[in-house]
Design a protein around this motif. Structure first.
Motif, PDB file in Angstrom:
ATOM      1  N   ARG A 245       9.390  23.982  25.993  1.00 44.35           N
ATOM      2  CA  ARG A 245       8.530  24.045  24.807  1.00 44.35           C
ATOM      3  C   ARG A 245       8.096  25.485  24.550  1.00 44.35           C
ATOM      4  O   ARG A 245       8.175  26.337  25.424  1.00 44.35           O
ATOM      5  CB  ARG A 245       7.306  23.143  24.976  1.00 44.35           C
ATOM      6  CG  ARG A 245       7.639  21.686  25.246  1.00 44.35           C
ATOM      7  CD  ARG A 245       6.386  20.844  25.319  1.00 44.35           C
ATOM      8  NE  ARG A 245       6.683  19.470  25.721  1.00 44.35           N
ATOM      9  CZ  ARG A 245       5.771  18.510  25.814  1.00 44.35           C
ATOM     10  NH1 ARG A 245       4.489  18.787  25.556  1.00 44.35           N
ATOM     11  NH2 ARG A 245       6.115  17.279  26.188  1.00 44.35           N
ATOM     12  N   THR A 246       7.596  25.698  23.342  1.00 41.03           N
ATOM     13  CA  THR A 246       7.119  27.037  22.961  1.00 41.03           C
ATOM     14  C   THR A 246       5.730  26.917  22.364  1.00 41.03           C
ATOM     15  O   THR A 246       5.479  26.054  21.504  1.00 41.03           O
ATOM     16  CB  THR A 246       8.063  27.683  21.933  1.00 41.03           C
ATOM     17  OG1 THR A 246       9.351  27.867  22.527  1.00 41.03           O
ATOM     18  CG2 THR A 246       7.534  29.039  21.480  1.00 41.03           C
ATOM     19  N   VAL A 247       4.819  27.778  22.813  1.00 38.85           N
ATOM     20  CA  VAL A 247       3.460  27.795  22.281  1.00 38.85           C
ATOM     21  C   VAL A 247       3.081  29.233  21.930  1.00 38.85           C
ATOM     22  O   VAL A 247       3.692  30.188  22.406  1.00 38.85           O
ATOM     23  CB  VAL A 247       2.443  27.212  23.291  1.00 38.85           C
ATOM     24  CG1 VAL A 247       2.698  25.731  23.524  1.00 38.85           C
ATOM     25  CG2 VAL A 247       2.474  27.987  24.602  1.00 38.85           C
ATOM     26  N   TYR A 248       2.055  29.354  21.088  1.00 33.71           N
ATOM     27  CA  TYR A 248       1.561  30.660  20.654  1.00 33.71           C
ATOM     28  C   TYR A 248       0.083  30.766  20.973  1.00 33.71           C
ATOM     29  O   TYR A 248      -0.667  29.785  20.902  1.00 33.71           O
ATOM     30  CB  TYR A 248       1.758  30.830  19.144  1.00 33.71           C
ATOM     31  CG  TYR A 248       3.197  30.823  18.712  1.00 33.71           C
ATOM     32  CD1 TYR A 248       3.918  32.005  18.605  1.00 33.71           C
ATOM     33  CD2 TYR A 248       3.841  29.621  18.420  1.00 33.71           C
ATOM     34  CE1 TYR A 248       5.248  31.988  18.208  1.00 33.71           C
ATOM     35  CE2 TYR A 248       5.168  29.592  18.025  1.00 33.71           C
ATOM     36  CZ  TYR A 248       5.868  30.782  17.920  1.00 33.71           C
ATOM     37  OH  TYR A 248       7.189  30.776  17.534  1.00 33.71           O
ATOM     38  N   THR A 249      -0.346  31.960  21.309  1.00 37.55           N
ATOM     39  CA  THR A 249      -1.759  32.245  21.516  1.00 37.55           C
ATOM     40  C   THR A 249      -1.988  33.722  21.245  1.00 37.55           C
ATOM     41  O   THR A 249      -1.101  34.423  20.735  1.00 37.55           O
ATOM     42  CB  THR A 249      -2.206  31.840  22.934  1.00 37.55           C
ATOM     43  OG1 THR A 249      -3.627  31.939  23.020  1.00 37.55           O
ATOM     44  CG2 THR A 249      -1.551  32.721  23.989  1.00 37.55           C
ATOM     45  N   LEU A 250      -3.164  34.241  21.577  1.00 41.77           N
ATOM     46  CA  LEU A 250      -3.483  35.650  21.380  1.00 41.77           C
ATOM     47  C   LEU A 250      -4.021  36.240  22.677  1.00 41.77           C
ATOM     48  O   LEU A 250      -4.604  35.532  23.502  1.00 41.77           O
ATOM     49  CB  LEU A 250      -4.540  35.821  20.274  1.00 41.77           C
ATOM     50  CG  LEU A 250      -4.246  35.244  18.895  1.00 41.77           C
ATOM     51  CD1 LEU A 250      -5.432  35.486  17.967  1.00 41.77           C
ATOM     52  CD2 LEU A 250      -2.977  35.850  18.319  1.00 41.77           C
ATOM     53  N   ARG A 251      -3.860  37.562  22.803  1.00 45.11           N
ATOM     54  CA  ARG A 251      -4.366  38.245  23.992  1.00 45.11           C
ATOM     55  C   ARG A 251      -4.724  39.684  23.642  1.00 45.11           C
ATOM     56  O   ARG A 251      -4.073  40.314  22.799  1.00 45.11           O
ATOM     57  CB  ARG A 251      -3.312  38.256  25.101  1.00 45.11           C
ATOM     58  CG  ARG A 251      -3.750  39.011  26.370  1.00 45.11           C
ATOM     59  CD  ARG A 251      -2.603  39.138  27.359  1.00 45.11           C
ATOM     60  NE  ARG A 251      -1.469  39.851  26.777  1.00 45.11           N
ATOM     61  CZ  ARG A 251      -0.264  39.922  27.323  1.00 45.11           C
ATOM     62  NH1 ARG A 251      -0.026  39.319  28.475  1.00 45.11           N
ATOM     63  NH2 ARG A 251       0.708  40.583  26.736  1.00 45.11           N
ATOM     64  N   THR A 252      -5.761  40.180  24.313  1.00 48.09           N
ATOM     65  CA  THR A 252      -6.085  41.601  24.231  1.00 48.09           C
ATOM     66  C   THR A 252      -6.507  42.062  25.616  1.00 48.09           C
ATOM     67  O   THR A 252      -6.498  41.278  26.581  1.00 48.09           O
ATOM     68  CB  THR A 252      -7.201  41.865  23.205  1.00 48.09           C
ATOM     69  OG1 THR A 252      -7.324  43.277  22.986  1.00 48.09           O
ATOM     70  CG2 THR A 252      -8.551  41.331  23.681  1.00 48.09           C
ATOM     71  N   TYR A 253      -6.857  43.328  25.719  1.00 50.90           N
ATOM     72  CA  TYR A 253      -7.382  43.862  26.976  1.00 50.90           C
ATOM     73  C   TYR A 253      -8.681  44.588  26.665  1.00 50.90           C
ATOM     74  O   TYR A 253      -8.720  45.479  25.810  1.00 50.90           O
ATOM     75  CB  TYR A 253      -6.381  44.821  27.623  1.00 50.90           C
ATOM     76  CG  TYR A 253      -5.148  44.130  28.162  1.00 50.90           C
ATOM     77  CD1 TYR A 253      -5.115  43.638  29.466  1.00 50.90           C
ATOM     78  CD2 TYR A 253      -4.044  43.949  27.355  1.00 50.90           C
ATOM     79  CE1 TYR A 253      -3.986  42.999  29.961  1.00 50.90           C
ATOM     80  CE2 TYR A 253      -2.911  43.304  27.828  1.00 50.90           C
ATOM     81  CZ  TYR A 253      -2.884  42.831  29.128  1.00 50.90           C
ATOM     82  OH  TYR A 253      -1.767  42.180  29.605  1.00 50.90           O
ATOM     83  N   LEU A 254      -9.740  44.200  27.335  1.00 53.66           N
ATOM     84  CA  LEU A 254     -11.041  44.839  27.177  1.00 53.66           C
ATOM     85  C   LEU A 254     -11.430  45.445  28.516  1.00 53.66           C
ATOM     86  O   LEU A 254     -11.471  44.744  29.535  1.00 53.66           O
ATOM     87  CB  LEU A 254     -12.098  43.818  26.734  1.00 53.66           C
ATOM     88  CG  LEU A 254     -11.854  43.136  25.375  1.00 53.66           C
ATOM     89  CD1 LEU A 254     -12.956  42.131  25.082  1.00 53.66           C
ATOM     90  CD2 LEU A 254     -11.769  44.170  24.260  1.00 53.66           C
ATOM     91  N   ASN A 255     -11.656  46.753  28.488  1.00 58.18           N
ATOM     92  CA  ASN A 255     -11.967  47.476  29.721  1.00 58.18           C
ATOM     93  C   ASN A 255     -10.893  47.243  30.786  1.00 58.18           C
ATOM     94  O   ASN A 255     -11.189  47.122  31.988  1.00 58.18           O
ATOM     95  CB  ASN A 255     -13.341  47.060  30.263  1.00 58.18           C
ATOM     96  CG  ASN A 255     -14.456  47.374  29.288  1.00 58.18           C
ATOM     97  OD1 ASN A 255     -14.456  48.437  28.657  1.00 58.18           O
ATOM     98  ND2 ASN A 255     -15.405  46.456  29.157  1.00 58.18           N
ATOM     99  N   GLY A 256      -9.640  47.177  30.307  1.00 64.49           N
ATOM    100  CA  GLY A 256      -8.523  47.016  31.228  1.00 64.49           C
ATOM    101  C   GLY A 256      -8.289  45.602  31.717  1.00 64.49           C
ATOM    102  O   GLY A 256      -7.363  45.368  32.500  1.00 64.49           O
TER     103      GLY A 256
END
Length: 409
Positions: A245-256
């Protein structure tokens, strides 16, 4: 015309096409000057660029040699005598353009023709030419550009130029025919000049193509994603393919530290990009909302202007890894494994749990296996060997830990 310095021009007159050099208006010693190639009262024209080159390379004196830009011009390659497209002036055919609409090309061409005609008239002191331009002030409006003729009175003013030109143009052209001197040069040097001009043009074209290739290569190095709203915000869409299966989400980096779209260790995942965007419009209770750029990103999403763009660096595929691990060491794509492991580690760090650490403490050989496959140095001399079913089952357990963090799957 905006040309400066000394430029080659091609003049289409009654007797054919002629080539010469033109020095548009310049200021020197507090006075304004303009000139063509010639000497005294004679204005020299030539039957070809080759003949023009032969002449200026001779020792014969001419008026342009005192021009402040002459040394710069004359130090150029042999193709310096070849006019550009803007320097090709069909003086005889100018009335035909005025019979057509005032398009961008037509207005610009007429403006260039008039500029050279005025200059020719002034330099040769040709009364018919000077009187023609001084008697019809409407001719000067072509220098205002095509937009001048786009208004309600534009077409009628363009027609007025035609009415001034048509009955007088033959007389003006005849005056120029009489003012020029067709200069002859030794035919012995013309063939050599033609060869050198062709070589210079070929070298210029090769240099241009090389510059275009460099520019193209530089442009290809620029990642279009870098200009996307996601890159600007520093928040990336993530695509995960796992267990078929394939899913989507979001990610960032805060203070590493990684931060995913989610809350309390649960990653909010979606089976399509559109469902992800629809959810974002309606919800704001998640960890990413604390990112300083989140509100800016949402402006575009709420307006329907921002679509999901997944950079290749944010695509993670687990497909086939369990099978490959069970097959052999060489069957495993270590880059794929490294990226998959990176994602699992990021999710564990964000969730602030020690499930992966606990798993590796309980299964030290699995940690050794992954370290070995990913090029780690601390494997205590461990080398994987068949059978590999324990490793494939262990990797499957790690995948299941990741899947359990997903809100939808």
């Amino acid at each position: 015309m905006a040309e400066k310095g000394i430029i080659p021009v091609k003049l289409s007159l009654t007797e054919g096409d002629f080539y010469t050099l033109w020095a548009p208006l310049w200021r020197e010693g507090g006075n304004e000057w303009q000139a063509f190639l010639g000497a005294g009262d004679d204005l020299y024209v030539f039957n070809s660029p080759e003949e023009l080159l032969v002449y200026i390379e001779s020792e014969e004196k001419h008026d342009l040699s005192s021009h402040p830009e002459w040394q710069k011009f004359n130090s150029g390659d042999a193709a310096r005598v070849v006019p550009s497209t803007n320097g090709e002036l069909d003086i005889v055919g100018a009335p035909a353009l005025l019979a057509d609409r005032p398009s961008y090309a037509n207005v610009k061409t007429i403006s260039r023709v008039f500029a050279v005609m005025r200059s020719l008239g002034n330099v040769t002191a040709s009364s018919p030419v000077m009187v023609f331009f001084s008697s019809h002030s409407v001719l000067g409006n072509v220098d205002r550009g095509p937009d001048h003729y786009a208004g309600p009175n534009g077409l009628s003013e363009w027609t007025a130029i035609g009415r001034a030109v048509v009955p007088n143009w033959n007389g003006v052209v005849d005056a120029l025919d009489e003012a020029i001197t067709i200069k002859e040069v030794s035919s012995l040097f013309v063939e050599d000049a033609a060869t050198r001009i062709a070589e210079a043009q070929a070298a210029t074209e090769a240099a241009r193509e090389a510059e275009e290739q460099v520019a193209k290569e530089e442009a290809e190095k620029i990642d279009p994603y870098d200009n996307s709203p996601w890159a600007v915000a520093g928040i990336d869409p993530v695509k995960i393919s796992i267990d078929g299966r394939t899913v989507y989400t979001l990610r960032t980096y805060l203070n590493g530290q990684p931060v995913f779209l989610g809350k309390f260790g649960e990653i909010y995942t979606f089976n399509s990009q559109k469902s992800l965007l629809r959810w974002l419009v309606e919800h704001d209770d998640h960890d990413l909302a604390r990112a300083s750029t989140w509100s800016d990103l949402m402006l575009g999403i709420n307006a329907g202007e921002t679509q999901v763009q997944v950079h290749e660096d944010n695509v993670y595929s687990f497909n086939g890894l369990v099978k490959d691990i069970n097959t052999s060491v060489d069957a495993v794509d270590t880059k794929q494994m490294a990226r998959a492991y990176e994602l699992m580690a990021d999710t564990a760090d964000w969730a602030d749990d020690d499930s992966m650490n606990s798993y590796f403490l309980a299964n030290p050989r699995m940690q050794d296996y992954i370290s070995y496959m990913l090029g780690g140095s601390d494997t205590s001399g461990y080398v994987p060997h068949a059978p590999f079913n324990d490793h494939s089952e262990g990797w499957r357990e790690l995948e299941e830990m990741l899947i359990k963090r997903f809100s939808k799957f």
